[in-house]
Scaffold this motif. Sequence first.
Motif, PDB file in Angstrom:
ATOM      1  N   UNK A   1       0.892  -1.230  -0.077  1.00 37.93           N
ATOM      2  CA  UNK A   1      -0.263   0.057   0.326  1.00 37.93           C
ATOM      3  C   UNK A   1       0.948   1.593   0.321  1.00 37.93           C
ATOM      4  N   UNK A   2       1.944   1.110  -0.099  1.00 34.57           N
ATOM      5  CA  UNK A   2       2.714   2.294   0.271  1.00 34.57           C
ATOM      6  C   UNK A   2       2.884   3.006  -0.675  1.00 34.57           C
ATOM      7  N   UNK A   3       2.851   2.751  -2.121  1.00 36.19           N
ATOM      8  CA  UNK A   3       2.622   3.942  -3.076  1.00 36.19           C
ATOM      9  C   UNK A   3       4.292   4.369  -3.442  1.00 36.19           C
ATOM     10  N   UNK A   4       5.417   3.832  -2.562  1.00 37.18           N
ATOM     11  CA  UNK A   4       6.997   4.233  -2.450  1.00 37.18           C
ATOM     12  C   UNK A   4       7.141   4.106  -4.699  1.00 37.18           C
ATOM     13  N   UNK A   5       6.921   2.904  -5.186  1.00 34.40           N
ATOM     14  CA  UNK A   5       7.228   3.057  -6.547  1.00 34.40           C
ATOM     15  C   UNK A   5       5.403   2.731  -7.485  1.00 34.40           C
ATOM     16  N   UNK A   6       5.906   2.818  -8.412  1.00 34.18           N
ATOM     17  CA  UNK A   6       4.569   3.083  -9.301  1.00 34.18           C
ATOM     18  C   UNK A   6       4.666   3.711 -10.516  1.00 34.18           C
ATOM     19  N   UNK A   7       3.469   4.268 -11.520  1.00 34.63           N
ATOM     20  CA  UNK A   7       2.728   4.858 -12.562  1.00 34.63           C
ATOM     21  C   UNK A   7       4.130   6.470 -12.321  1.00 34.63           C
ATOM     22  N   UNK A   8       4.493   6.727 -12.979  1.00 34.98           N
ATOM     23  CA  UNK A   8       4.918   8.123 -13.119  1.00 34.98           C
ATOM     24  C   UNK A   8       6.219   8.404 -11.754  1.00 34.98           C
ATOM     25  N   UNK A   9       6.643   7.606 -11.087  1.00 35.52           N
ATOM     26  CA  UNK A   9       8.048   7.426 -10.498  1.00 35.52           C
ATOM     27  C   UNK A   9       8.347   6.600 -11.060  1.00 35.52           C
ATOM     28  N   UNK A  10      10.353   6.749 -10.348  1.00 36.22           N
ATOM     29  CA  UNK A  10      11.691   6.847 -10.290  1.00 36.22           C
ATOM     30  C   UNK A  10      11.652   5.193  -9.502  1.00 36.22           C
ATOM     31  N   UNK A  11      12.443   4.105 -10.528  1.00 35.60           N
ATOM     32  CA  UNK A  11      12.814   3.032  -9.727  1.00 35.60           C
ATOM     33  C   UNK A  11      11.162   2.281 -10.491  1.00 35.60           C
ATOM     34  N   UNK A  12      10.597   2.770 -10.700  1.00 33.50           N
ATOM     35  CA  UNK A  12       9.703   1.469 -11.742  1.00 33.50           C
ATOM     36  C   UNK A  12       9.808   0.533 -11.906  1.00 33.50           C
TER      37      UNK A  12
END
Length: 750
Positions: free
Chosen positions: A597-608
């Motif tokens: 749930x933490x959303x650190x990685x995801x669409x439009x983010x670095x490290x995807x």
Amino acid sequence: MNHFLAVFVFLCFIPTSQIQAQDVIWTTQSKNSSESMPVGGGDIGLNLWVEKGEVYLYLSRSGTFDENNTLLKLGRVKLKFSPNPFAGNTFKQELVWKDGYAQIRGSNIQIKVWVDVFTPVIHLDIKSKQKITTEASYESWRFEDRITKGKENNQNSYKWAPQGIIKTFKDDIAFKNNGIQFYHQNKPETVFDVAVKQQGLEDRKTNLFNPLKNLIFGGSMQGKNMIPSGNYAGTYLNTPFQGWKLKSKSPGLSEEITITLNTSKTEIPDWERELYAVNLNSNQKASIKWWNDYWNKSFIDISSKDERANQSSRNYQLFRYMLGCNAFGKYPTKFNGGLFTYDPQLTDSTLNYTPDFRNWGGGTHTAQNQRLVYWPMLKSGDFDLMKPQFDFYLNLLKNAEIRTEAAWGHKGASFTEQFENFGLPNPAEYGWKRPAGYNQGMEYNAWLEYEWDTVLEFCMMILETERYDHRNIDGYLPLIESSLTFFKEHYTYLAKQRGAKALDANGHLVFYPGSGAETYKMAYNSTSTIAGLKTVLERLIEHPSLPEGKKKEWAEMLQMIPPMNFRQFDGKTTISPAKVWERVNNTESPQLYPVYPWGIYGIGKSGLDTAVNTFKFDPDVLKFRSHVGWKQDNIFAARLGLTEDAAKLTTEKLKDSGRRFPAFWGPGFDWTPDHNWGGSGMIGLQEMLMQVDGKKIFLFPAWPKDWDVHFKLHAPYQTTVEVELKNGKIASLKVLPESRKADVKILIKQ
């Protein structure tokens, strides 16, 4: 089996929405309670079915915990008519879920079953074209004390380790005021007292919150033209019961039966006064309006050649109906059946127990499972429904802090992964056969030891309600801050037990021993813990009403959170579940919790790419992948923009349950109907349609272009997004407030 399948009709939904409701219609009677239909409202759930010409209802309500912490049903009601209107071929049972009620039709008869959303009253309105005699019976299997043995104790807090003989004590049931009155009054000694003694807290007992003490729950049943008509005995599915019968004074064309419920911590005379003071003459219009508003608040309606997709949106709505039945409960909806469990042998033929049975307990809170029931309520806009879950933790804050101080002498609230509705670890999981000198605060349990961090998800949900709906969450800040304090204090404490330094060489806390969910045990710097602490701290620091001194304190703690760890497979960098661990105990994938749930990685983010690699190449993640129960692989796939995987896993999860009611999934790893199965399905479907990152709103990040859909979901900053997608093109887009339309990015290729 075709005659057991539901027939779905399309009706006009709500004038302000184009969505088409799909009422559930059955044209044959049911075999047994497993083929029941959920009906409810407020905090009451009913299982409704017609069997052999007789109408049955199981009665359930939030918070009806007995001495052993079994979540007891409130009995069974049976309706019988003479002449029998169900003797011929005319039969129709329908859940009109847009209006929140069910109706049954037979030859010349209509029975409407509805629950008042605002008052604890169940209404059974009967109308007939010919004069009939009505019998309304209250049936109870708790007419005498019952010893629970073996696996039956899985329904209570003793589980596999009862200390002595465990009994479910009988109810008080009698004819009263021309009706039937029934109640269960908890004995002075409960499992609370047993757990307090077991866990060395007797000297602090008077300061501990005890939800089971003086608890009385039950109700009364009466009919307008009915009088008491004797008792009888019988057996339903191997469970003996006794019945108390009301009967029409004379044959008539209509009958109004009401069942009033009351739950209170008081004495019997006061409980009775409260019960009979309830207004029985409520109008259904207010309840229908509540349900109409509920459906207009958000929805997902898919129209596709892919029947799996259509089933997914229908069952999404049906499960949300079940959640709406506990909108105003004093307690959160239980992951292991909610308010709609039925006779256990129909889920597992070896469990010939009473209808009170559910696996994994009644008053026992399993946080990893509960979270999946409540996360989808943010995007569905059901913020009011989240309050019982938040208050559950808040009410137990003091007990969790007392427990911490008693065991370790430091501050902070220690919420274990599995704990009771009084905040202490489950006694069986805590362990009765503990090594001499084993720490008082620790559970002696291979699955649960050192797993503290799931509370952070509920802290984050609270913070998100402020961001989504501008809710005032100031009353919950002590819970969030105390939960964070525990990690800082406890891991400083443990480090000082091991050596002279409290922090590592980089000035970071050392989270050891820790746990990556129930899976990666005796972990060093678990990824799920690091991701949770980092995200909650960042969000708390942003909270507008937090004093500057507090912001500085939490910013300092944020600097003490160590970085996550990584590992490689086939030359691909992936997120590691921890720095190191001793063993793998379960089949969760907490290495992907930084995605959800933490959303650190995801669409439009670095490290995807690193997160995608974890999903695709981590051998444990691949081995554990499934759509069953609490598995959240469908959510990971959606968050990562993996459309094909997200569609496959989500439709598998939300497909028809195989039971007569399509959303009665399970048992999975838990019980039927499996609510964390339904909740994780809801989340996956929402995330395929819309994801958010700060003020950014991404539409269709993992959506098959050939699935037409009309949906309305909620985004942060009191925003609603309503979209119609037809033939792969946006047919309409409505964003409120309109200023937020600038933050919308459509990811499906037009």
